[in-house]
Design a protein around this motif. Structure first.
Motif, short mmCIF file in Angstrom:
data_model
loop_
_atom_site.label_atom_id
_atom_site.label_comp_id
_atom_site.label_asym_id
_atom_site.label_seq_id
_atom_site.Cartn_x
_atom_site.Cartn_y
_atom_site.Cartn_z
N GLY A 40 0.81 -1.22 0.00
CA GLY A 40 0.00 0.00 0.00
C GLY A 40 0.84 1.26 0.00
O GLY A 40 0.50 2.25 -0.65
N ALA A 43 2.26 1.72 -3.49
CA ALA A 43 1.23 2.27 -4.38
C ALA A 43 1.07 3.77 -4.15
O ALA A 43 0.98 4.55 -5.10
CB ALA A 43 -0.09 1.54 -4.18
N ALA A 44 1.06 4.17 -2.88
CA ALA A 44 0.92 5.60 -2.56
C ALA A 44 2.13 6.38 -3.05
O ALA A 44 1.98 7.46 -3.63
CB ALA A 44 0.75 5.77 -1.05
N TRP A 48 -0.29 5.30 -7.63
CA TRP A 48 -1.04 4.31 -8.39
C TRP A 48 -2.16 3.71 -7.55
O TRP A 48 -2.10 3.69 -6.32
CB TRP A 48 -0.14 3.15 -8.82
CG TRP A 48 0.93 3.48 -9.78
CD1 TRP A 48 1.19 4.69 -10.38
CD2 TRP A 48 1.93 2.58 -10.26
NE1 TRP A 48 2.29 4.58 -11.21
CE2 TRP A 48 2.76 3.30 -11.15
CE3 TRP A 48 2.20 1.24 -10.03
CZ2 TRP A 48 3.84 2.72 -11.81
CZ3 TRP A 48 3.28 0.66 -10.68
CH2 TRP A 48 4.08 1.40 -11.56
N GLU A 49 -3.15 3.16 -8.25
CA GLU A 49 -4.17 2.35 -7.59
C GLU A 49 -3.53 1.04 -7.14
O GLU A 49 -2.64 0.52 -7.82
CB GLU A 49 -5.33 2.06 -8.55
CG GLU A 49 -6.08 3.28 -9.02
CD GLU A 49 -6.87 3.93 -7.91
OE1 GLU A 49 -7.38 3.19 -7.03
OE2 GLU A 49 -6.97 5.17 -7.91
N ARG A 50 -4.00 0.51 -6.03
CA ARG A 50 -3.44 -0.75 -5.52
C ARG A 50 -3.60 -1.89 -6.52
O ARG A 50 -2.71 -2.74 -6.65
CB ARG A 50 -4.08 -1.13 -4.19
CG ARG A 50 -3.60 -0.28 -3.05
CD ARG A 50 -4.22 -0.74 -1.76
NE ARG A 50 -3.81 0.14 -0.69
CZ ARG A 50 -3.74 -0.23 0.56
NH1 ARG A 50 -4.08 -1.45 0.91
NH2 ARG A 50 -3.35 0.62 1.48
N SER A 51 -4.72 -1.91 -7.23
CA SER A 51 -4.94 -3.01 -8.19
C SER A 51 -3.92 -2.96 -9.32
O SER A 51 -3.43 -4.00 -9.76
CB SER A 51 -6.36 -2.98 -8.74
OG SER A 51 -6.59 -1.77 -9.45
N ARG A 52 -3.59 -1.77 -9.79
CA ARG A 52 -2.57 -1.64 -10.85
C ARG A 52 -1.23 -2.18 -10.35
O ARG A 52 -0.56 -2.95 -11.05
CB ARG A 52 -2.41 -0.18 -11.26
CG ARG A 52 -1.29 0.02 -12.27
CD ARG A 52 -1.09 1.47 -12.63
NE ARG A 52 0.00 1.59 -13.60
CZ ARG A 52 0.60 2.71 -13.90
NH1 ARG A 52 0.21 3.84 -13.35
NH2 ARG A 52 1.59 2.74 -14.77
N SER A 54 -0.73 -4.29 -7.89
CA SER A 54 -0.83 -5.73 -7.61
C SER A 54 -0.60 -6.56 -8.87
O SER A 54 0.13 -7.56 -8.84
CB SER A 54 -2.20 -6.05 -7.01
OG SER A 54 -2.31 -7.41 -6.75
N ASN A 132 -7.67 15.06 -6.52
CA ASN A 132 -7.84 13.77 -5.84
C ASN A 132 -8.56 13.96 -4.59
O ASN A 132 -8.85 14.03 -3.69
CB ASN A 132 -6.49 13.10 -5.59
CG ASN A 132 -5.90 12.60 -6.90
OD1 ASN A 132 -6.62 12.28 -7.82
ND2 ASN A 132 -4.60 12.56 -6.98
#
Length: 132
Positions: A40, A43-44, A48-52, A54, A132
């Protein structure tokens, strides 16, 4: 600037066999304490989004660049650790990548144009953060 991201992609792919996403992750991990971050947090840091992240981590783990392990903090999340192979990949890619950016972006601009670009990018960054 619209053609610049594809040029970055080509340079990294041709010179290092990496995607810009892979380079970004490797770079972020290489600068982290112990070359490790919670997924996490990575990603921050990348914005990026966490899914991207992952999906990319799955591919990078298969290549041996990173390892995902249960978080030492709370066991709920995962820590992403840069492997020796990942370290070697970023270490090999960085000099050519930095040279490419310097030669194609900064060396082509006057000092005045560099200042104007920096000012413009700060404003774009601030606007994007407000959105955001």
């Amino acid at each position: 600037m619209w053609g610049y991201p594809p040029a970055l992609d080509r340079q990294l792919s041709q010179d290092a066999g990496l995607s810009t996403g892979e380079y970004s992750v490797l770079s972020t991990l290489s600068e982290a304490p112990g070359r490790q971050l919670r997924a996490g947090d990575a990603a921050a840091d990348l914005g990026w989004e966490r899914s991207r992240l992952s999906h990319l981590l799955r591919r990078m783990e298969a290549k041996g660049f990173i390892e995902r392990v249960a978080s030492l903090c709370d066991k709920r999340g995962h820590d992403v650790h840069l492997t020796q192979l990942g370290w070697e990949a970023i270490e090999a890619a960085a000099p050519q990548h930095v040279t490419f950016i310097r030669e194609t972006l900064f060396d082509t601009l006057t000092v005045e144009e560099q200042r104007a670009l920096a000012s413009a990018l700060r404003k774009v960054h601030q606007a994007a953060n407000r959105a955001n």
